[in-house]
Design a protein around this motif. Structure first.
Motif, PDB file in Angstrom:
ATOM      1  N   ASP A  35     145.356  52.272  74.924  1.00 21.40           N
ATOM      2  CA  ASP A  35     146.308  53.228  75.481  1.00 21.40           C
ATOM      3  C   ASP A  35     147.493  53.384  74.523  1.00 21.40           C
ATOM      4  O   ASP A  35     147.779  52.476  73.738  1.00 21.40           O
ATOM      5  N   ASP A  36     148.164  54.518  74.588  1.00 21.46           N
ATOM      6  CA  ASP A  36     149.385  54.760  73.800  1.00 21.46           C
ATOM      7  C   ASP A  36     149.155  54.477  72.314  1.00 21.46           C
ATOM      8  O   ASP A  36     150.031  53.929  71.634  1.00 21.46           O
ATOM      9  N   PHE A  37     147.981  54.853  71.824  1.00 21.72           N
ATOM     10  CA  PHE A  37     147.624  54.521  70.441  1.00 21.72           C
ATOM     11  C   PHE A  37     148.622  55.129  69.456  1.00 21.72           C
ATOM     12  O   PHE A  37     149.003  56.285  69.571  1.00 21.72           O
TER      13      PHE A  37
ATOM     14  N   ILE B  42     145.489  58.927  72.347  1.00 26.39           N
ATOM     15  CA  ILE B  42     146.581  59.317  71.456  1.00 26.39           C
ATOM     16  C   ILE B  42     147.848  59.485  72.283  1.00 26.39           C
ATOM     17  O   ILE B  42     147.878  60.253  73.242  1.00 26.39           O
ATOM     18  N   ASP B  43     148.878  58.741  71.915  1.00 23.19           N
ATOM     19  CA  ASP B  43     150.093  58.727  72.723  1.00 23.19           C
ATOM     20  C   ASP B  43     150.737  60.107  72.827  1.00 23.19           C
ATOM     21  O   ASP B  43     150.723  60.898  71.888  1.00 23.19           O
ATOM     22  N   LYS B  44     151.336  60.322  73.988  1.00 20.69           N
ATOM     23  CA  LYS B  44     152.011  61.587  74.295  1.00 20.69           C
ATOM     24  C   LYS B  44     153.070  61.965  73.258  1.00 20.69           C
ATOM     25  O   LYS B  44     153.292  63.148  73.009  1.00 20.69           O
TER      26      LYS B  44
ATOM     27  N   ALA C 128     143.613  62.826  74.181  1.00 20.19           N
ATOM     28  CA  ALA C 128     145.026  63.137  73.940  1.00 20.19           C
ATOM     29  C   ALA C 128     145.763  63.139  75.275  1.00 20.19           C
ATOM     30  O   ALA C 128     145.319  63.764  76.230  1.00 20.19           O
ATOM     31  N   GLU C 129     146.906  62.421  75.321  1.00 21.50           N
ATOM     32  CA  GLU C 129     147.669  62.317  76.569  1.00 21.50           C
ATOM     33  C   GLU C 129     148.826  63.307  76.573  1.00 21.50           C
ATOM     34  O   GLU C 129     149.388  63.608  75.530  1.00 21.50           O
ATOM     35  N   GLY C 130     149.205  63.749  77.763  1.00 18.66           N
ATOM     36  CA  GLY C 130     150.446  64.508  77.920  1.00 18.66           C
ATOM     37  C   GLY C 130     150.383  65.922  77.371  1.00 18.66           C
ATOM     38  O   GLY C 130     151.380  66.427  76.848  1.00 18.66           O
TER      39      GLY C 130
END
Ligand code: C2E
Ligand code: CA
Ligand code: CA
Ligand code: CA
Length: 280
Positions: A180-182, A202-204, A236-238
């Motif tokens: 998470d939050d890479f 992939i972090d936001k 991809a996050e966010g």
């Protein structure tokens, strides 16, 4: 009115005393919440970027506090970790999320959904975690490879041999592991060599700037290619805007989640999304 002199908290500044008392109140509140089952899960769709298909969900906890209303995880997960309450809470999350998604999969005609569950470092310290995961799979009937455990990089900083062994034991159950939050930690690349990871999230913070900042765009697309080279999925996050989706999909990022598609939804709202013609 404030007391002075022989007050037993006299070593604290008044503001600190309030904060201290608030922590104690919150801890007893949280203990009560565990006993009374005051938690709910929200489900955020994870979407295949080139088709829009929902492939899975991330389960995100909320505390339905009787006086304070909906309390977000940032406001109680740290305390839950300090007090060890994250262990029973985390077990509940695993059981609830697997049960719910298995139920949706039974009703659905399309491809079965996956479910991602966030795991805290404190849970991983407990030797029973593999048994708890297996037990949640058995009770729900969810196939192991449809469960993803999301681990943060900070969690992986502590690489005692037991932690690494436990990750391998969990992996041996057939579940997937995601970082998470890479990209936000200091040694993301080293973790990819050491831990049996299947998915990079992939972090936001990268996704936020992927349209406007060439550096963020280069790093994001680099992470996606790294994932491909290692045969890992990338999420991809966010994602909040169409422009971010275009950039990410154009760079061949496989999956994504974010408010652009949907916020984390209640069980009932997610149900309506999956079964729109199912009018009661
Ligand atoms: P996370 O795992 O990185 O989860 C993503 C967070 O981003 C979620 O916040 C989600 O609601 C939010 N989010 C999703 N899409 C967007 C978007 O497009 N824009 C913005 N601004 N935010 C978006 P949430 O639900 O408040 O969770 C915060 C963190 O709490 C999570 O971060 C995770 O680290 C932790 N957490 C949540 N549920 C659990 C749980 O069951 N167990 C544990 N140990 N931690 C949890
Ligand atoms: Ca997560
Ligand atoms: Ca994340
Ligand atoms: Ca995060």
């Amino acid at each position: 009115a404030k007391k002075h002199g022989k007050d037993k908290f006299e070593m604290f500044e008044p503001g600190m005393r309030v904060a201290f008392q608030a922590t104690i109140d919150m801890e007893s509140d949280l203990r009560r919440a565990v006993v009374r089952h005051e938690f709910e899960l929200r489900y955020q769709p994870i979407v295949r970027l080139n088709s829009g298909e929902i492939t899975g969900v991330e389960a995100l906890i909320r505390w339905m506090h009787p006086e304070r209303g909906v309390v977000p995880p940032v406001e109680f997960i740290p305390l839950a970790e300090e007090t060890g309450l994250i262990v029973p809470i985390g077990e509940w999350v695993l059981r609830e999320a697997t049960q719910q998604v298995a139920a949706w999969n039974t009703r659905r005609s399309g491809r079965p959904l996956t479910v991602s569950v966030n795991i805290s470092a404190v849970q991983l310290e407990h030797s029973v975690l593999p048994e708890i995961v297996q037990s949640a799979l058995d009770a729900s009937g969810l196939r192991a490879d449809r469960l993803t455990l999301e681990l943060t990089e900070s969690l992986l900083v502590d690489h005692r041999p037991e932690t690494l062994q436990r990750l391998h034991d969990i992996k041996a159950l057939g579940v997937r592991l995601a970082i998470d939050d890479f990209g936000t930690g200091y040694s993301s690349l080293a973790y990819l060599r050491q831990f049996p990871v299947d998915i990079i999230k992939i972090d936001k913070s990268f996704v936020d700037d992927v349209v406007d900042e060439p550096t963020a765009a280069a790093l994001t697309h680099g992470i996606i290619q790294l994932g491909r080279a290692l045969s890992l999925s990338t999420i991809a996050e966010g994602i909040e805007h169409a422009g971010q989706l275009t950039s990410l999909a154009g760079g061949n990022c496989e999956l994504g989640q974010g408010y652009y598609f949907a916020e984390p939804l209640t069980r009932s709202d997610f149900d309506d999304l999956l079964f729109p013609i199912d009018v009661p």
